[in-house]
Design a protein around this motif. Sequence first.
Motif, PDB file in Angstrom:
ATOM      1  N   ALA A  38     -13.434  -8.158 -12.332  1.00  9.43           N
ATOM      2  CA  ALA A  38     -13.027  -9.573 -12.296  1.00  9.43           C
ATOM      3  C   ALA A  38     -11.840  -9.868 -13.216  1.00  9.43           C
ATOM      4  CB  ALA A  38     -14.216 -10.482 -12.619  1.00  9.43           C
ATOM      5  N   PRO A  39     -11.857  -9.456 -14.481  1.00  6.36           N
ATOM      6  CA  PRO A  39     -10.680  -9.744 -15.309  1.00  6.36           C
ATOM      7  C   PRO A  39      -9.432  -8.975 -14.882  1.00  6.36           C
ATOM      8  CG  PRO A  39     -12.371  -8.624 -16.612  1.00  6.36           C
ATOM      9  CD  PRO A  39     -12.950  -8.909 -15.265  1.00  6.36           C
ATOM     10  N   ALA A  40      -9.617  -7.790 -14.296  1.00  8.99           N
ATOM     11  CA  ALA A  40      -8.459  -7.037 -13.806  1.00  8.99           C
ATOM     12  C   ALA A  40      -7.805  -7.772 -12.636  1.00  8.99           C
ATOM     13  CB  ALA A  40      -8.872  -5.628 -13.392  1.00  8.99           C
ATOM     14  N   LYS A  41      -8.617  -8.322 -11.735  1.00  6.73           N
ATOM     15  CA  LYS A  41      -8.073  -9.101 -10.620  1.00  6.73           C
ATOM     16  C   LYS A  41      -7.338 -10.334 -11.141  1.00  6.73           C
ATOM     17  CE  LYS A  41     -11.571  -8.084  -7.050  1.00  6.73           C
ATOM     18  NZ  LYS A  41     -12.603  -8.739  -6.198  1.00  6.73           N
ATOM     19  N   ALA A  42      -7.933 -11.018 -12.115  1.00  2.00           N
ATOM     20  CA  ALA A  42      -7.311 -12.219 -12.670  1.00  2.00           C
ATOM     21  C   ALA A  42      -5.981 -11.884 -13.340  1.00  2.00           C
ATOM     22  CB  ALA A  42      -8.262 -12.893 -13.668  1.00  2.00           C
ATOM     23  N   GLY A  68       1.473 -11.348 -11.642  1.00  2.00           N
ATOM     24  CA  GLY A  68       2.263 -11.284 -10.413  1.00  2.00           C
ATOM     25  C   GLY A  68       2.576 -12.639  -9.818  1.00  2.00           C
ATOM     26  N   ARG A  69       1.914 -13.675 -10.344  1.00  2.00           N
ATOM     27  CA  ARG A  69       2.098 -15.044  -9.861  1.00  2.00           C
ATOM     28  C   ARG A  69       1.795 -15.193  -8.381  1.00  2.00           C
ATOM     29  NH1 ARG A  69       7.641 -16.356 -13.185  1.00  2.00           N
ATOM     30  NH2 ARG A  69       6.669 -16.320 -15.239  1.00  2.00           N
ATOM     31  N   ARG A  70       0.784 -14.468  -7.944  1.00  2.00           N
ATOM     32  CA  ARG A  70       0.320 -14.553  -6.554  1.00  2.00           C
ATOM     33  C   ARG A  70      -1.101 -14.010  -6.503  1.00  2.00           C
ATOM     34  NH1 ARG A  70       4.955 -10.714  -4.633  1.00  2.00           N
ATOM     35  NH2 ARG A  70       5.864 -12.244  -5.987  1.00  2.00           N
ATOM     36  N   GLU A  71      -1.752 -14.231  -5.375  1.00  2.00           N
ATOM     37  CA  GLU A  71      -3.113 -13.715  -5.216  1.00  2.00           C
ATOM     38  C   GLU A  71      -3.106 -12.189  -5.246  1.00  2.00           C
ATOM     39  OE1 GLU A  71      -5.806 -15.344  -2.323  1.00  2.00           O
ATOM     40  OE2 GLU A  71      -4.624 -17.193  -2.187  1.00  2.00           O
ATOM     41  N   SER A  72      -4.123 -11.614  -5.828  1.00  2.00           N
ATOM     42  CA  SER A  72      -4.225 -10.156  -5.904  1.00  2.00           C
ATOM     43  C   SER A  72      -4.330  -9.531  -4.514  1.00  2.00           C
ATOM     44  CB  SER A  72      -5.421  -9.750  -6.770  1.00  2.00           C
ATOM     45  OG  SER A  72      -6.624 -10.304  -6.281  1.00  2.00           O
ATOM     46  N   LEU A 117       0.755   1.755  -6.490  1.00  3.13           N
ATOM     47  CA  LEU A 117      -0.359   2.073  -7.384  1.00  3.13           C
ATOM     48  C   LEU A 117       0.125   2.509  -8.763  1.00  3.13           C
ATOM     49  CD1 LEU A 117      -2.650   3.943  -4.859  1.00  3.13           C
ATOM     50  CD2 LEU A 117      -3.115   1.725  -5.943  1.00  3.13           C
ATOM     51  N   SER A 118       1.388   2.917  -8.874  1.00  2.00           N
ATOM     52  CA  SER A 118       1.930   3.343 -10.158  1.00  2.00           C
ATOM     53  C   SER A 118       2.569   2.201 -10.949  1.00  2.00           C
ATOM     54  CB  SER A 118       2.967   4.456  -9.950  1.00  2.00           C
ATOM     55  OG  SER A 118       4.098   3.947  -9.275  1.00  2.00           O
ATOM     56  N   ALA A 119       2.546   0.983 -10.415  1.00  2.00           N
ATOM     57  CA  ALA A 119       3.139  -0.159 -11.118  1.00  2.00           C
ATOM     58  C   ALA A 119       2.389  -0.407 -12.431  1.00  2.00           C
ATOM     59  CB  ALA A 119       3.088  -1.403 -10.238  1.00  2.00           C
ATOM     60  N   PRO A 120       3.103  -0.727 -13.505  1.00  2.00           N
ATOM     61  CA  PRO A 120       2.447  -0.947 -14.786  1.00  2.00           C
ATOM     62  C   PRO A 120       1.681  -2.267 -14.846  1.00  2.00           C
ATOM     63  CG  PRO A 120       4.787  -1.419 -14.958  1.00  2.00           C
ATOM     64  CD  PRO A 120       4.548  -0.857 -13.579  1.00  2.00           C
ATOM     65  N   GLU A 121       0.633  -2.274 -15.647  1.00  2.00           N
ATOM     66  CA  GLU A 121      -0.143  -3.479 -15.962  1.00  2.00           C
ATOM     67  C   GLU A 121      -0.913  -4.088 -14.799  1.00  2.00           C
ATOM     68  OE1 GLU A 121      -0.708  -4.599 -19.076  1.00  2.00           O
ATOM     69  OE2 GLU A 121       0.521  -2.934 -19.769  1.00  2.00           O
ATOM     70  N   VAL A 122      -1.026  -3.393 -13.694  1.00  2.00           N
ATOM     71  CA  VAL A 122      -1.809  -3.930 -12.586  1.00  2.00           C
ATOM     72  C   VAL A 122      -2.962  -2.979 -12.283  1.00  2.00           C
ATOM     73  CG1 VAL A 122      -0.061  -5.389 -11.524  1.00  2.00           C
ATOM     74  CG2 VAL A 122      -0.142  -2.997 -10.918  1.00  2.00           C
ATOM     75  N   GLU A 123      -4.164  -3.519 -12.342  1.00  2.00           N
ATOM     76  CA  GLU A 123      -5.357  -2.717 -12.095  1.00  2.00           C
ATOM     77  C   GLU A 123      -6.217  -3.330 -10.997  1.00  2.00           C
ATOM     78  OE1 GLU A 123      -7.115  -2.890 -15.918  1.00  2.00           O
ATOM     79  OE2 GLU A 123      -5.846  -1.324 -16.752  1.00  2.00           O
ATOM     80  N   GLY A 124      -6.250  -4.631 -10.918  1.00  2.00           N
ATOM     81  CA  GLY A 124      -7.121  -5.316  -9.970  1.00  2.00           C
ATOM     82  C   GLY A 124      -6.422  -5.552  -8.655  1.00  2.00           C
ATOM     83  N   LEU A 125      -6.189  -4.499  -7.918  1.00  2.00           N
ATOM     84  CA  LEU A 125      -5.418  -4.588  -6.681  1.00  2.00           C
ATOM     85  C   LEU A 125      -6.319  -4.835  -5.481  1.00  2.00           C
ATOM     86  CD1 LEU A 125      -3.014  -1.626  -7.488  1.00  2.00           C
ATOM     87  CD2 LEU A 125      -2.567  -4.066  -7.729  1.00  2.00           C
ATOM     88  N   LEU A 126      -7.227  -5.774  -5.640  1.00  2.00           N
ATOM     89  CA  LEU A 126      -8.178  -6.132  -4.597  1.00  2.00           C
ATOM     90  C   LEU A 126      -8.206  -7.652  -4.459  1.00  2.00           C
ATOM     91  CD1 LEU A 126     -11.074  -3.946  -6.010  1.00  2.00           C
ATOM     92  CD2 LEU A 126      -9.704  -3.387  -3.991  1.00  2.00           C
TER      93      LEU A 126
END
Length: 134
Positions: A58-62, A68-72, A87-96
């Motif tokens: 949940a916090p990763a998605k948030a 990203g200023r958009r929905e995950s 998938l290699s982009a920095p600081e993004v984990e909640g890619l769902l």
Amino acid sequence: MQSKPYLSLADVKKIAAAAEAEALANNWAVSIAIVDDGGHLLWQQRLDGAAPLTSYIAPAKAKTSALGRRESRVYEEIINNGRVAFLSAPEVEGLLEGGVNIVVDGHTIGAVGVSGVKSIEDAQIAKAGIAALG
């Protein structure tokens, strides 16, 4: 210098209460996280019965949604459409799906991330929370 709105503690509590109410009304055991525009955690709760893993998702998605200023969901679609290099982009984990940014006066001021049920239902809970801001 420009000014922009920000989330107060009262706003965060209002979002959290409405998101929790949506989850409970549907008997969904989820974790709910709220972050500021920099992805910093302001609120997190895990409802009874929610899997422990949801408290990480949940916090990763948030965070992903806020930064990203958009929905995950957008990032999940990018990857599902074949751009796996993202998938290699920095600081993004909640890619769902399930992270929804909070926009006020054209500014993303934070985001809500939810995890525990189907992704579209996670997003429904997040959006119900955000709607409480009016």
